[in-house]
Write an enzyme that holds these catalytic residues in place. Sequence first.
Site, short mmCIF file in Angstrom:
data_model
loop_
_atom_site.label_atom_id
_atom_site.label_comp_id
_atom_site.label_asym_id
_atom_site.label_seq_id
_atom_site.Cartn_x
_atom_site.Cartn_y
_atom_site.Cartn_z
N ASP A 148 0.82 -1.21 0.00
CA ASP A 148 0.00 0.00 0.00
C ASP A 148 0.86 1.27 0.00
OD1 ASP A 148 -2.52 1.23 -0.06
OD2 ASP A 148 -3.32 -0.18 1.42
N GLY A 173 15.17 -4.56 5.61
CA GLY A 173 15.99 -5.42 4.77
C GLY A 173 17.34 -5.67 5.41
N GLU A 196 6.28 -1.39 11.83
CA GLU A 196 7.65 -1.65 11.36
C GLU A 196 8.07 -3.04 11.82
OE1 GLU A 196 9.79 0.39 9.69
OE2 GLU A 196 8.52 2.18 9.59
#
Length: 279
Positions: A148, A173, A196
């Site tokens: 989104d 990442g 998060e």
Amino acid sequence: MSQKELQQKIESYWENKDSLNLTDVDLRSNVDEVLNLLDAGKIRVSEKKNGIWEANQWIKKAILLSFKTKDNSIFSSGTSNLRRGQYTWFDKVNLKTSGWVEDEWTKRNFRSVPGAIIRHSSYIAENVVLMPSFINLGAYIDSGSMIDTWATVGSCAQIGKNVHLSGGAGIGGVLEPLQANPVIIEDNCFIGARSEIAEGVIVEEGSVISMGVYIGASTKIINRESGEVLFGKVPPYSVVVPGSVKSEKGDVNLYCAVIVKQVDQKTRSKTSINELLRS
């Protein structure tokens, strides 16, 4: 060249990375081949083997080597016609969709809304929808997922089938350390707005993460019903909300994530997200 042979070459380059001839044609070609295989989804940075997620370290090594073998260059999206405008960037990693014509989009069969940035070597499966978002190199997004608006998928992160990353969600990442897994969001998960998930955390199948939940490797994940404390992994079909817990000294409350309930697959598939989050 077989995948095994390619892996052996990358491992050899890595062992000698401080003395490499960075203009060597074979080196550049082999590194580019790894990036192209990632881009096509033929290999991936992390795979589930016998129920356990394992990092393919040699692929990370190839990505890191690519920053040595490539120089910054200008690349563009759009047209050089000044009346219509043109965007340009200056980087070592090209955009995945640069130069695509309608046939390429039809073949790949995913939807990308204006403002979506997808770096080359990230894989986007069929029927994915990308709102204005950022997908970093080496990421893998499986079929039917929705990324989104303003959501970020970090380098090498693995997103399963039918996942919804809500607005502003951040998926971390990782390239180093080499043995570390990136964040992994398994199939049929929902990640709430502004949440998060970072530092190699695994969110297992069917889980629902509420809005504003922050989970890293050291975040306590507390099961409200059992009292069990977990780190780095959200069990399947968990419903997770932000919470707090007393410090060991009892003088302050510390942030934690709370599993308020766990449901079975049937309940998860038939129950709305809003209903699941009502405790």
